[in-house]
Enzyme design. Sequence first.
Site, PDB file in Angstrom:
ATOM      1  N   HIS A  13      55.063  -6.537  17.840  1.00  0.00           N
ATOM      2  CA  HIS A  13      54.616  -5.221  17.406  1.00  0.00           C
ATOM      3  C   HIS A  13      54.190  -5.184  15.940  1.00  0.00           C
ATOM      4  O   HIS A  13      53.652  -4.179  15.479  1.00  0.00           O
ATOM      5  CB  HIS A  13      55.695  -4.170  17.715  1.00  0.00           C
ATOM      6  CG  HIS A  13      55.762  -3.856  19.180  1.00  0.00           C
ATOM      7  ND1 HIS A  13      56.290  -2.702  19.683  1.00  0.00           N
ATOM      8  CD2 HIS A  13      55.337  -4.569  20.255  1.00  0.00           C
ATOM      9  CE1 HIS A  13      56.197  -2.711  21.006  1.00  0.00           C
ATOM     10  NE2 HIS A  13      55.637  -3.832  21.371  1.00  0.00           N
ATOM     11  N   GLU A  30      64.890 -29.005  39.989  1.00  0.00           N
ATOM     12  CA  GLU A  30      64.199 -27.821  40.469  1.00  0.00           C
ATOM     13  C   GLU A  30      62.726 -27.922  40.082  1.00  0.00           C
ATOM     14  O   GLU A  30      62.373 -28.574  39.100  1.00  0.00           O
ATOM     15  CB  GLU A  30      64.830 -26.578  39.833  1.00  0.00           C
ATOM     16  CG  GLU A  30      66.196 -26.265  40.404  1.00  0.00           C
ATOM     17  CD  GLU A  30      66.107 -25.576  41.751  1.00  0.00           C
ATOM     18  OE1 GLU A  30      65.964 -26.276  42.760  1.00  0.00           O
ATOM     19  OE2 GLU A  30      66.177 -24.346  41.789  1.00  0.00           O
ATOM     20  N   LYS A  71      50.295   0.453  34.330  1.00  0.00           N
ATOM     21  CA  LYS A  71      49.742  -0.842  34.732  1.00  0.00           C
ATOM     22  C   LYS A  71      50.868  -1.875  34.935  1.00  0.00           C
ATOM     23  O   LYS A  71      50.835  -2.678  35.868  1.00  0.00           O
ATOM     24  CB  LYS A  71      48.770  -1.331  33.665  1.00  0.00           C
ATOM     25  CG  LYS A  71      47.851  -2.442  34.147  1.00  0.00           C
ATOM     26  CD  LYS A  71      46.840  -2.812  33.092  1.00  0.00           C
ATOM     27  CE  LYS A  71      45.964  -3.957  33.558  1.00  0.00           C
ATOM     28  NZ  LYS A  71      45.007  -4.396  32.552  1.00  0.00           N
ATOM     29  N   ASP A  72      51.865  -1.812  34.049  1.00  0.00           N
ATOM     30  CA  ASP A  72      53.007  -2.710  34.187  1.00  0.00           C
ATOM     31  C   ASP A  72      53.801  -2.411  35.455  1.00  0.00           C
ATOM     32  O   ASP A  72      54.286  -3.319  36.128  1.00  0.00           O
ATOM     33  CB  ASP A  72      53.923  -2.615  32.963  1.00  0.00           C
ATOM     34  CG  ASP A  72      53.390  -3.439  31.801  1.00  0.00           C
ATOM     35  OD1 ASP A  72      52.431  -4.202  32.010  1.00  0.00           O
ATOM     36  OD2 ASP A  72      53.929  -3.317  30.684  1.00  0.00           O
ATOM     37  N   SER A 118      49.338  -6.646  20.344  1.00  0.00           N
ATOM     38  CA  SER A 118      48.966  -7.662  21.321  1.00  0.00           C
ATOM     39  C   SER A 118      47.629  -8.281  20.953  1.00  0.00           C
ATOM     40  O   SER A 118      46.751  -7.623  20.407  1.00  0.00           O
ATOM     41  CB  SER A 118      48.857  -7.035  22.704  1.00  0.00           C
ATOM     42  OG  SER A 118      50.096  -6.506  23.104  1.00  0.00           O
TER      43      SER A 118
END
Lengths: 416, 189, 253
Positions: A214, A286, A242-243, A218
Site C-alpha cells: 500500500h 508433495e 471482483k475478489d 498495486s
Amino acid sequence: MSSEKNELKGVTGWIDKRLPVFTFINHNLRDYPTPKNLSYFWNFGSLAGVTLVIMIVTGILLAMQYTANADLAFDSVERIMRDVNNGWLLRYIHMNGASMFFIVVYIHIFRGLYYGSFKAPREILWILGVLILLLMMATAFMGYVLPWGQMSFWGATVITNLFSAFPVIGDYIVTFLWGGFSVDNPTLTRFFVLHYLMPFLIVGVVGLHIVALHQFGSNNPLGIDVKSEGDTIPFHPYYTVKDYFGLGVFLIIFFGLVFFAPNFLGHPDNYIPADPLVTPAHIVPEWYFLPFYAILRAVPDKLMGVILMFAAVMVLFVLPWLDTHKTRSAQFRPYYKQFFWLFFINCLILGWVGSMPAEGLYVLISRLATGYYFLFFLVILPILSRYENTRTIPTSIAASVLSDKFGNEKTSTENI
Amino acid sequence: MDKKNLNDKLVESDKTQKVDSEKRDFLFMTTTGLALAGGAIAAWSLIDTMNPAKDVLALSSTEVDLSPIESGQSLTVMWRGKPIFIRHRTKDEIKQARNVLVDDLTHKSLDEERVKKPEWLVVVGVCTHLGCVPLGQKVGDEKGEYGGWFCPCHGSHYDTSGRIRKGPAPLNLDVPPYEFVSDEIIKIG
Amino acid sequence: MRLLIKICLIICLSSFFKINVSAGEKADLIKQNWPFDGFFGRFDQSSIQRGFQVYREVCAGCHGIKYIAYRDLANVGFTTDEIKSIASEYEILDGPNDEGEMFDRLAKPSDKFVGPYLNDKEARVANNGAYPPDLSLITKARAGGADYLYNLLNGYKDPPENLEISDGMYFNTIYPGNQIAMPMPIVDEIVEYEDETPATQDQIIRDVTSFLVWTAEPELEERKVLGIRVLIFLIIITLMLLAVKRKVWKDVE
C-alpha cells in the site's frame, strides 16, 4: 470518497478518534486507490490471504484432536477421519488447502515475474513475498510429517538428511534437528510445535507485505505508474466484488477436490503407518516441492545439489537487482516475454522430472532444466536489462484503456 | 456511498440509474444473504468438530452387572468421566431413608422418586457443593451422621438416599439416567 | 475468457503432475465399475454386508481391521442387536482390574475390531516373517485403490515356466515383484451367502473389495452427498457474484 469528509459519528467515531481502526480499514480496504486495469491475475493475492485464514482455522481445530506422539499420531488422524464430527472434512480441507495455497502463491509469483512487480520501488514488497514462500515451504514440509505415514517419515528423513551434506558440522546439525539419532518422537513433537507456530509468523510477514504494497499501490498489467486519479478506482466496491467472484471460482475448484478427489494430490503410501525399517520404493515429495527436488537430484554431488536447491529459492531474493530493465511489464518486452514463457515451461518440466525416478534420460532432462533455471536468472535477465529494446509504452493507464476501446483488442489477448 | 457517487458521474440518464440501482440492490441483497447463510453453515460444521466425537458418545452409556454386590455393599463405576455410586441398601437403610419428613429436607425429594428398585440406589458421586467425591463407598469410610456419604472437603452429610442433610451442599446427589436391562444389570446413560 | 484459461491452467497443472506421479506404477489394472465411483457414488450395503462375512470367514484369520469399531457396522445396515451379538463373538484383553491383573472380556459395540494377533511381531512369526497388513486403509494405501485390490485377488495365475518361485511364495501378476506371501485366498464357494447371491469367485472378490473400500473411507457417501450440495451452492453464488461484479464494473472505463 475522501475520508476527510466522512467524519465518523457515534460510537464508531468515539472509538476511531482514540484508535483509528475504522479510518485504517477505510483507507486500506475501501478508498484505497487501485489501478483500474488489473486483470484476474491480481486476484491471487487476496486468494492467498483467504487460503491462509482457512488453513489456520482448520489447523487450530485439527490441533484440538491431533496427538503429536510417534505411537499415537497416525491413530489420532484416523480418529479425526472416522469419529470426530465432520473430522474428515476438516482434515481434507487442510490437506488439499496446502496444495491450493501453493497453486495460488505460485501463480501469484509468476504474475509478479511477468509484469515486473518486483521492480523499484517494490523491491521490499517482493522480498517479503519470497520470505512468505520460504516460511510456507517450511510449514508445509513439517505439516506433511504430522500424520506419521510412510511418506511423512521418509520425507522427513530425506529432507533433514540434506543438512548432513555440509562438511564437518553436517552430522551435528542433523542430530540436532532430529533430537535423536533418527527421525523419531522428538522430531515429530518439535515439527508439530513449529508447524503450529509458523503460520502466525506468516501472518506477520503478510501484514508487512500489505503495508509495503500500500506504500506504492498495486502494479498493473501495463507496468506503468499511476499518473492521475483517472487511472484508479476505489478498492471497494470494484475490487472487493471482483475478489469475491474470484474466490467463488477458487472455492469451486478447491471443494471439488476436497469432496470428490481428496487424495488426488496425495500419495497412497502415506496411508501406511510410518515404519523405520521399510523404505517406500519411490519417495516423492508433495507436488509443490517437485521442481526443487528435481534440482537437488540433477547434481551428482550431494553438497552441490543441496546448495543449488536452496539457491533456487534464494535467487528470488536478489531478483530486483538481476532484472534492472526500466520497463516492468513483459507486454512491452518482446524478448523477456519469450524467455519468461520458456522459464515457466521449464518449471513445469522440472516438476515433472522431479516425480520421475532419477535415472537415464530423466537425469539429462533435469540437468538441462536446472541449467536453464539459473541461466534465466543469472545470465539472461542481466543481459536483457542492458540490451533489450521495448515496444511503445502507453503514456498512462487511462490512455491505454481508451485506445483499447477503439477496437484494439490485441493488447488484451496478449496479456495472457 | 462510493458507488453512488461514481454512478452520478458516470451514468448520464437518471432513469436508467434508478432502475439499475434497484435491480442491483436486489441482487446485492440476495447475494449477500446467500453468502452469509453459506458462511454460517460452513462455520457451524467446523465448530461442530469440537462437540463430542462418535467414539466418545459410544462410551456415554455403560452396563453394570449388579449380581456380585451383596446387601450393604457398594460399588463405584466410572461413567462419562465421573464416579457413579451404586449401593445395595439393607432393609434398615431403606427404612431410614423413607422415615424422613420431606419438609425437613434442604432439597425436598422422596426416596421413592430417587430409586427404581428400593434396594438399589444409584447416584453420581460428586458433591453438589464444589465437586469433591464424598467418602462412604469403602468399608471403614466415614459415612457421615446420616449413614450415607460424607464429603471431607467442606463437611456435607448425605443420607442413605444420597440426600443432603447437613453442611454447605445445596442439592442432593444427582441420580443419573439409568434403567434395568434385566433383573441384575443396569444400563447407565 | 481469461478466467477459462486460468481454470484450464490449474486443472492441467494438477493433472500433469498426477499423471506423471502415478505413471511410475507399472501393473495394468483392469478398471471396474464400482457403485461408489463418481460424483453420485453410493455404497451397496448388501454387498458390503456380504463382504464383511467374507472378511470374517476368510481374511480375519491373518488380517486385522483396527480402525473400525463394531458400532460402525450400523452404517452399513446392521441393527443394534446384530452388532451386539457380532461383537460378543470376540474376546478382548482388558484391564488391569482391581487386583492388578489383565483379563479377557467379551467385546462390546464400542470396541474396535479384534485382530488376529496381539502385535506385529506375533503376526510376522505366524506368517513366516511376512506381515499381513492391517486392512483398515488398504484401498487408500495402494495406488489404484479398489481396482488394485480387485485385480490382485484375481491375479493368481500359474507361474511362467522360467520363473523360480521361492518357498512359501505365490505367483501373482499384479503384486509388485510378482511373488506374494499370501496364498490365493478366494475361490468359488469359499463362503456361503445367506441371501441367495451366487458365491462365485468374482462376486466374493467384489463384495470383499466393497467392504474394504468402506472400511478405508466410511465417510465416502456422506462426503459425496454433501459435496454435491456444496458445489451447487458455490456455483450459484459464484454466478450471482459474477452478475454483481458485471453490474458494479459496467461504468468503469
